[in-house]
Design a protein around this motif. Structure first.
Motif, PDB file in Angstrom:
ATOM      1  N   VAL A  10       0.759  -1.142   0.019  1.00 53.25           N
ATOM      2  CA  VAL A  10       0.006  -0.265   0.056  1.00 53.25           C
ATOM      3  C   VAL A  10       0.742   1.316   0.056  1.00 53.25           C
ATOM      4  O   VAL A  10       0.571   2.496  -0.495  1.00 53.25           O
ATOM      5  N   LEU A  14       1.921   1.343  -4.269  1.00 56.08           N
ATOM      6  CA  LEU A  14       0.899   1.572  -5.010  1.00 56.08           C
ATOM      7  C   LEU A  14       0.100   2.638  -4.610  1.00 56.08           C
ATOM      8  O   LEU A  14      -0.066   3.042  -3.622  1.00 56.08           O
ATOM      9  N   ASN A  15      -0.453   3.481  -5.736  1.00 59.63           N
ATOM     10  CA  ASN A  15      -1.611   4.458  -5.659  1.00 59.63           C
ATOM     11  C   ASN A  15      -2.682   3.809  -5.874  1.00 59.63           C
ATOM     12  O   ASN A  15      -3.153   3.425  -6.851  1.00 59.63           O
ATOM     13  N   LEU A  16      -3.540   3.452  -4.893  1.00 54.57           N
ATOM     14  CA  LEU A  16      -4.772   2.711  -4.993  1.00 54.57           C
ATOM     15  C   LEU A  16      -6.143   3.397  -4.984  1.00 54.57           C
ATOM     16  O   LEU A  16      -7.022   2.961  -5.323  1.00 54.57           O
ATOM     17  N   ASN A  17      -5.769   4.874  -5.036  1.00 53.48           N
ATOM     18  CA  ASN A  17      -6.899   5.725  -5.027  1.00 53.48           C
ATOM     19  C   ASN A  17      -7.777   5.521  -6.099  1.00 53.48           C
ATOM     20  O   ASN A  17      -7.306   5.865  -7.361  1.00 53.48           O
ATOM     21  N   LYS A  22      -8.782   3.178  -7.665  1.00 55.31           N
ATOM     22  CA  LYS A  22      -8.316   2.036  -8.732  1.00 55.31           C
ATOM     23  C   LYS A  22      -9.129   0.826  -8.570  1.00 55.31           C
ATOM     24  O   LYS A  22      -9.985   0.309  -7.549  1.00 55.31           O
ATOM     25  N   VAL A  41      -9.280  -3.336  -8.995  1.00 58.19           N
ATOM     26  CA  VAL A  41      -8.279  -4.190  -8.293  1.00 58.19           C
ATOM     27  C   VAL A  41      -8.943  -5.693  -8.692  1.00 58.19           C
ATOM     28  O   VAL A  41     -10.087  -5.800  -8.260  1.00 58.19           O
ATOM     29  N   PHE A  87      -6.359  -3.339   0.341  1.00 61.26           N
ATOM     30  CA  PHE A  87      -6.444  -2.423  -0.791  1.00 61.26           C
ATOM     31  C   PHE A  87      -7.602  -1.544  -0.522  1.00 61.26           C
ATOM     32  O   PHE A  87      -7.538  -0.107  -0.884  1.00 61.26           O
ATOM     33  N   ASN A 112      -7.306   1.311   1.797  1.00 63.15           N
ATOM     34  CA  ASN A 112      -6.387   2.242   1.289  1.00 63.15           C
ATOM     35  C   ASN A 112      -6.816   2.910   0.035  1.00 63.15           C
ATOM     36  O   ASN A 112      -6.010   3.665  -0.706  1.00 63.15           O
ATOM     37  N   ALA A 126      -8.656   1.896  -2.713  1.00 61.74           N
ATOM     38  CA  ALA A 126      -9.257   0.831  -4.334  1.00 61.74           C
ATOM     39  C   ALA A 126     -10.796   1.399  -4.256  1.00 61.74           C
ATOM     40  O   ALA A 126     -11.541   1.333  -3.205  1.00 61.74           O
ATOM     41  N   VAL A 133     -12.816  -4.272  -5.528  1.00 58.33           N
ATOM     42  CA  VAL A 133     -11.964  -5.261  -5.745  1.00 58.33           C
ATOM     43  C   VAL A 133     -12.781  -6.694  -6.163  1.00 58.33           C
ATOM     44  O   VAL A 133     -13.762  -6.834  -5.615  1.00 58.33           O
ATOM     45  N   ILE A 174      -5.133  -2.473 -11.441  1.00 57.82           N
ATOM     46  CA  ILE A 174      -3.974  -3.147 -10.374  1.00 57.82           C
ATOM     47  C   ILE A 174      -4.398  -4.967 -10.354  1.00 57.82           C
ATOM     48  O   ILE A 174      -5.499  -5.088 -10.002  1.00 57.82           O
TER      49      ILE A 174
END
Length: 179
Positions: free
Chosen positions: A34, A37-40, A42, A44, A58, A61, A63, A66, A112
């Protein structure tokens, strides 16, 4: 019990898969992921998801959603239970399917892709053959594997970096630019 290490669900306790063969991504590895990675917002994919701990980390943070792919019925039930614990049922989808088949048949694309297949069974190389089918053009693929495993990297992927955590290696890939 498993514990979310970072983000909005930090310190939340999650269920473990009731199967002693299940191996979990350690907390220090999840924290490293975390932080890298830039999870904003995203999209996944958590492939060979086990309890879903990485995908839930994720989501914790930033995402957007998922999708979890897991073949084990026990693991699928655990992922569903953990989504209820966190109240994120609308931000996930679970596919009870062999990851190799999912990669060949899915029409979804993800920014991701994280995969943590069972170590030293040759599954990781089998997944790498088709993993480029489901990642977006600018997406990132993270493969968790044993340091003892020799990866066969397909021509479609470019290795960006390898992070080492004892026996665990994280390889970060992206699609090669196609002209």
């Amino acid at each position: 019990m498993l514990v979310i290490e970072t983000g909005s669900f930090k310190r939340k306790r999650l269920e473990m898969v009731p199967d002693k063969r299940t191996r979990y991504t350690p907390g220090k590895v999840r924290m490293a992921l975390v932080n890298i990675l830039n999870l904003n917002n995203k999209t996944v994919l958590d492939l060979c998801a086990g309890s879903g701990i990485v995908g839930f980390e994720f989501l914790s943070n930033g995402a957007k959603y998922v999708h979890f792919v897991e073949i084990s019925s026990k693991a699928v039930k655990t992922i569903a239970a953990n989504s209820r614990i966190l109240g994120v049922e609308k931000r996930i989808k679970i596919f009870k399917k062999d990851a190799r088949i999912f990669l060949r048949t899915s029409k979804n694309r993800y920014e991701i892709v994280f995969t943590d297949p069972p170590f030293e069974l040759g599954i990781v190389n089998n997944l790498l053959v088709n993993i480029s089918n489901i990642v977006t053009k600018d997406g990132i693929i993270i493969v968790e594997h044993s340091k003892k495993e020799k990866l066969s990297i397909p021509d479609s992927l470019e290795l960006l970096v390898t992070k080492r955590f004892g026996d665990i290696h994280l390889d970060f890939f992206r699609l090669k630019n196609v002209l």
